[in-house]
Design a protein around this motif. Structure first.
Motif, PDB file in Angstrom:
ATOM      1  N   THR A   1       0.818  -1.219   0.000  1.00 14.78           N
ATOM      2  CA  THR A   1       0.000   0.000   0.000  1.00 14.78           C
ATOM      3  C   THR A   1       0.849   1.265   0.000  1.00 14.78           C
TER       4      THR A   1
ATOM      5  N   PRO B   1       3.601   0.812  -4.591  1.00 13.91           N
ATOM      6  CA  PRO B   1       2.918   1.782  -5.455  1.00 13.91           C
ATOM      7  C   PRO B   1       3.654   3.110  -5.538  1.00 13.91           C
TER       8      PRO B   1
ATOM      9  N   ALA C   1      -7.035  -1.849 -13.383  1.00 13.70           N
ATOM     10  CA  ALA C   1      -6.799  -1.954 -11.941  1.00 13.70           C
ATOM     11  C   ALA C   1      -5.345  -1.639 -11.614  1.00 13.70           C
ATOM     12  N   PHE C   2      -4.416  -2.093 -12.460  1.00 12.07           N
ATOM     13  CA  PHE C   2      -3.001  -1.805 -12.232  1.00 12.07           C
ATOM     14  C   PHE C   2      -2.736  -0.308 -12.323  1.00 12.07           C
TER      15      PHE C   2
ATOM     16  N   TYR D   1      -4.050   1.423  -9.370  1.00 12.35           N
ATOM     17  CA  TYR D   1      -3.157   1.143  -8.241  1.00 12.35           C
ATOM     18  C   TYR D   1      -1.977   2.114  -8.240  1.00 12.35           C
TER      19      TYR D   1
ATOM     20  N   LEU E   1      -3.413   5.023  -5.664  1.00 11.99           N
ATOM     21  CA  LEU E   1      -2.732   4.641  -4.432  1.00 11.99           C
ATOM     22  C   LEU E   1      -1.264   5.069  -4.447  1.00 11.99           C
TER      23      LEU E   1
END
Length: 331
Positions: free
Chosen positions: A88, A92, A297-298, A301, A305
């Protein structure tokens, strides 16, 4: 400062760290405690070196911290808290901070592959010099499609995961030299372009893209990220930016290790898609849709994030607690 009083006041902290270092396999909470104790003792060492530098005490604490750091590298793997921070914050943030390197690599690779594929389609004589008519026929009518179901799904997923992780690791490990990254990209992209052009020229382009896109979007993105990180590693010693080349390379190398570990998880996802989704009886639009969702989604991310993690001060480098004793032992 009264050194004797300071030693008496903190000896229990040192003794507890000694116990954790000498213990066998640590649980998650014990691993977290090891990190906390490490930071505390590193602070004690810094205070002693500054206020009352006793050679015997400094030597003992330095040795204890060195052994604790080695232990910590293994113990942190068992810490769910550390794993959560990694996925997290560190990973990222590293992807976001290095985004221009891998986005540039991605753009250049896509353009190169597209141009090469178009050129090969327009020059069929090249195909004839690479493969015999029998080999082309087998590729177009059987081999390409059957490749994705040549082994049980779980075995096939494991094979492609290991292979892609190896290619990505090579891109980063050899990135310090620069040129090998371009060779690895050339090898993988030229194969893709050759097969794609043959399938397209024989009116099987729909099959080609229908089998490549579900897993290939995320898989190739991971490879491009690895290549970009590898090139950044190369550039760190070419242009260190105000610090020594050794310091710049060490910092970039630590961030590269973060990316290697994180990409293993990304490639695990693409391997699962390639093993279970690509050869599945789902309609093409559903399989491709899954691949697009995984790619989106990647990027979410990284750019949601990862941007937040970078704004919070995370860099993708090794956590400060693992570097603490480096500061504490400075003279």
């Amino acid at each position: 400062m009264d050194l004797d009083a300071y030693v008496v006041a903190n000896a229990h902290e040192w003794a507890r760290l000694e116990q954790l270092v000498r213990a066998g396999r640590l649980t998650g909470p014990q691993g977290d405690e090891l990190v906390d104790r490490y930071q505390q003792v590193a602070t004690h060492l810094s205070v002693i070196r500054t206020a009352a530098p006793d050679a015997e005490v400094v030597a003992y604490l330095s040795s204890l911290l060195g052994r604790a750091r080695i232990k910590m590298l293994g113990a942190r793997v068992l810490s769910w808290r550390a794993a959560g921070r990694f996925f997290t914050q560190q990973f990222p943030a590293a992807l976001y901070r290095l985004r221009w390197w891998w986005l540039g690599t991605t753009t250049g690779s896509v353009v190169f592959t597209g141009v090469m594929m178009w050129w090969l389609v327009e020059h069929p004589q090249v195909e004839q010099s690479l493969l015999s008519p029998q080999e082309v026929d087998a590729l177009v009518n059987h081999d390409f499609e059957s490749y994705y179901s040549s082994s049980p799904a779980q075995d096939f997923a494991s094979q492609v995961w290991i292979n892609n992780a190896w290619v990505s690791a090579l891109c980063i490990a050899l990135g310090i030299l620069g040129a090998p990254v371009f060779f690895l990209l050339w090898t993988n992209l030229s194969n893709l372009a050759v097969v794609g052009s043959i399938m397209t020229r024989h009116d099987r382009g729909d099959l080609f893209w229908g089998l490549i896109l579900p897993h290939g979007l995320l898989e190739l993105t991971a490879v491009f990220v690895a290549a970009g990180v590898g090139l950044r590693l190369f550039w760190s010693w070419v242009e260190p930016g105000g610090v020594s080349r050794a310091a710049a390379l060490a910092r970039a190398g630590r961030t590269a290790i973060t990316c290697v570990l994180g990409l293993v998880a990304v490639l695990f996802v693409s391997g699962m898609i390639e093993g279970f989704v690509t050869p599945s009886p789902l309609p093409t639009w559903a399989r491709v849709g899954i691949g697009i969702l995984a790619e989106l989604a990647f990027f979410a991310y990284v750019f949601v994030l990862g941007r937040q993690a970078a704004a919070a001060g995370h860099t993708g480098d090794i956590s400060a607690d693992l570097l603490e004793d480096r500061v504490a032992t400075q003279s």
